[in-house]
Enzyme design. Structure first.
Site, PDB file in Angstrom:
ATOM      1  N   GLY A  24       0.825  -1.205   0.000  1.00 55.59           N
ATOM      2  CA  GLY A  24       0.000   0.000   0.000  1.00 55.59           C
ATOM      3  C   GLY A  24       0.853   1.245   0.000  1.00 55.59           C
ATOM      4  O   GLY A  24       2.063   1.196   0.243  1.00 55.59           O
ATOM      5  N   GLY A  27      -0.137   9.509   0.440  1.00 56.15           N
ATOM      6  CA  GLY A  27       0.554  10.744   0.124  1.00 56.15           C
ATOM      7  C   GLY A  27       1.807  10.953   0.946  1.00 56.15           C
ATOM      8  O   GLY A  27       2.728  11.636   0.517  1.00 56.15           O
ATOM      9  N   GLY A  29       3.670   8.311   2.531  1.00 50.36           N
ATOM     10  CA  GLY A  29       4.648   7.239   2.575  1.00 50.36           C
ATOM     11  C   GLY A  29       4.197   5.955   1.915  1.00 50.36           C
ATOM     12  O   GLY A  29       3.146   5.893   1.275  1.00 50.36           O
ATOM     13  N   GLN A  30       5.005   4.941   2.105  1.00 47.46           N
ATOM     14  CA  GLN A  30       4.820   3.628   1.507  1.00 47.46           C
ATOM     15  C   GLN A  30       4.687   2.598   2.620  1.00 47.46           C
ATOM     16  O   GLN A  30       5.334   2.714   3.667  1.00 47.46           O
ATOM     17  CB  GLN A  30       6.025   3.291   0.616  1.00 47.46           C
ATOM     18  N   ASP A 138     -10.622   8.619  12.936  1.00 42.89           N
ATOM     19  CA  ASP A 138     -10.679   8.439  11.480  1.00 42.89           C
ATOM     20  C   ASP A 138     -11.090   7.008  11.145  1.00 42.89           C
ATOM     21  O   ASP A 138     -10.546   6.398  10.225  1.00 42.89           O
ATOM     22  CB  ASP A 138      -9.336   8.773  10.834  1.00 42.89           C
TER      23      ASP A 138
END
Length: 407
Positions: A24, A27, A29-30, A138
């Protein structure tokens, strides 16, 4: 959940975790699939070098500190982290399975019984988090992973302490997912209370049972307008009658009108037991229904057979959970007309515990160890992670991926 090979620019190791593939990105990071020296799988989150600055590093360090305080069987645990590293990284428990958003997108909404079980499970998990004086802030379908041992909540990056007005964001900044955000959060009110997570959980359960969220709009400004206006009611179309009162209460515009989490658990339990099913049995049905049939790590680490090209090896480790054949039929009954308890097993079927019979036809069974051993050559098992063969395989994957991908 696709696992794609590492690119030539990706690190091979971070903090002792050997990186195996990409699972995955966002915006900031990885996220990689990693494995510890002892063989423990992990989701390794790395901040992109292009966005690393003092503020980003501070927020990342705060996220790590929050994750250290979060615990519970239904929360993906923090394994290790180094916010001072270059680049900063953290490793959390890897949950093998789809998130709720992808599962509903692939297989359709959950039956009402399983939605009630999901509600009881997640409400109990959030109550545990709230006891630690934290809010998630969230919660959304993408942050609920449906693993082989049941659902787990992830991504506490926006979490804040429940009794404080201090957040990880700048003053007057609204952060979160608008479609699952309660009105007081969308309006930027501080401090937030545990009722924000009750609302978000209601949005998650609505999505699980109907396939849509409370408010829908192509324009984010229109979406915010819908959320904050008390005269615009959430869309409960497609919700089975039994769940309408609970979801209506959880999605109430005023925070004080929403039920506490223990009441959510009680109502979900009542819905389940009213159909003659025990709560533990309903949870087992939920796990059986949603658990991924593919073993990502086994496939990813399988040693290629002699004579196979490196390109074929690369293709073999790009693992995707496809819709099983038994789940591809169109749903003929609208969700609003589905019974709370799925139909019983066919006549003549025997079971040690009839109540534990899966609510839907079982998924395609995972390959047996014998079958998997045939795919792994004469050894019958995958090689050790740090063997020469494993490193050769990893190098072949990198070469194949670099040859087919523009950079």
């Amino acid at each position: 959940m696709p696992i794609t090979p590492l690119s030539p620019e990706d690190p091979a190791e971070l903090g002792g975790y050997e990186l195996l593939g990409r699972i995955g990105h966002g915006g900031m990071g990885q996220v990689y699939l990693g494995e510890s020296p002892g063989g423990e799988p992990a989701a390794v989150k790395v901040i992109k070098p292009s966005v690393v600055d003092s503020e980003t590093r501070q927020r990342f360090a705060q996220e790590v500190e929050i994750l250290k305080t979060v615990g519970g069987a239904r929360v993906a645990a923090l394994l290790d982290a180094d916010p001072e590293a270059d680049p900063p990284w953290l490793a959390t428990e890897y949950v093998e399975g789809l998130d709720l958003s992808k599962h509903v997108g692939s297989h359709g909404p959950l039956p009402a019984l399983l939605t009630a079980s999901l509600g009881a499970t997640l409400a109990e998990a959030l109550a545990t988090v709230h006891k630690q004086k934290l809010l998630h802030r969230d919660l959304k379908p993408a942050n609920v992973l449906l693993g082989p041992n049941g659902p787990k909540i992830i991504d506490f990056g926006l979490a804040v302490f429940a009794e404080s007005s201090v957040s990880l964001t700048a003053p007057n900044t609204v952060v979160g997912t608008p479609s699952c955000m309660p009105p007081e959060q969308a309006n930027g009110e501080k401090p937030l209370t545990p009722k924000v997570d009750v609302y978000a959980l209601g949005a998650v359960l609505l999505f699980a049972v109907s396939g849509h969220l409370p408010y829908r709009a192509d324009n984010i400004h229109v979406l915010f307008h819908q959320v904050v206006r008390p005269t615009i009611a959430p869309d409960l179309s497609g919700v089975p009658e039994e769940l309408v009162p609970l979801l209506t209460a959880m999605l109430a515009h005023q925070a004080q009108d929403r039920p506490p989490l223990d009441e959510v658990v009680r109502q979900c339990r009542a819905l389940i037991e009213a159909q003659g099913v025990k709560v533990a049995q309903a949870r087992r049905r939920l796990t059986s229904y949603t658990a991924a049939p593919t073993h990502f790590l086994d496939e990813l680490l399988a040693v290629p057979r002699p004579g196979r090209s490196s390109a074929a090896s690369a293709e073999a480790v790009t693992v995707t959970v496809d819709t099983p054949p038994d789940r591809q039929q169109p749903v003929s009954t609208p969700p609003s007309q589905q019974p709370l308890v799925p139909p019983p097993a066919a006549p003549g079927r025997t079971s040690a515990d009839p109540a534990d019979t899966p609510a839907v036809p079982p998924r395609t069974a995972a390959p047996s160890p014998t079958a998997r051993s045939k795919d792994r050559g004469a050894t019958g098992r995958r090689s050790l992670r740090h063997s020469a063969q494993a490193r050769i395989t990893a190098q072949r994957l990198r070469e194949a991926y670099a040859a087919s991908t523009p950079f």
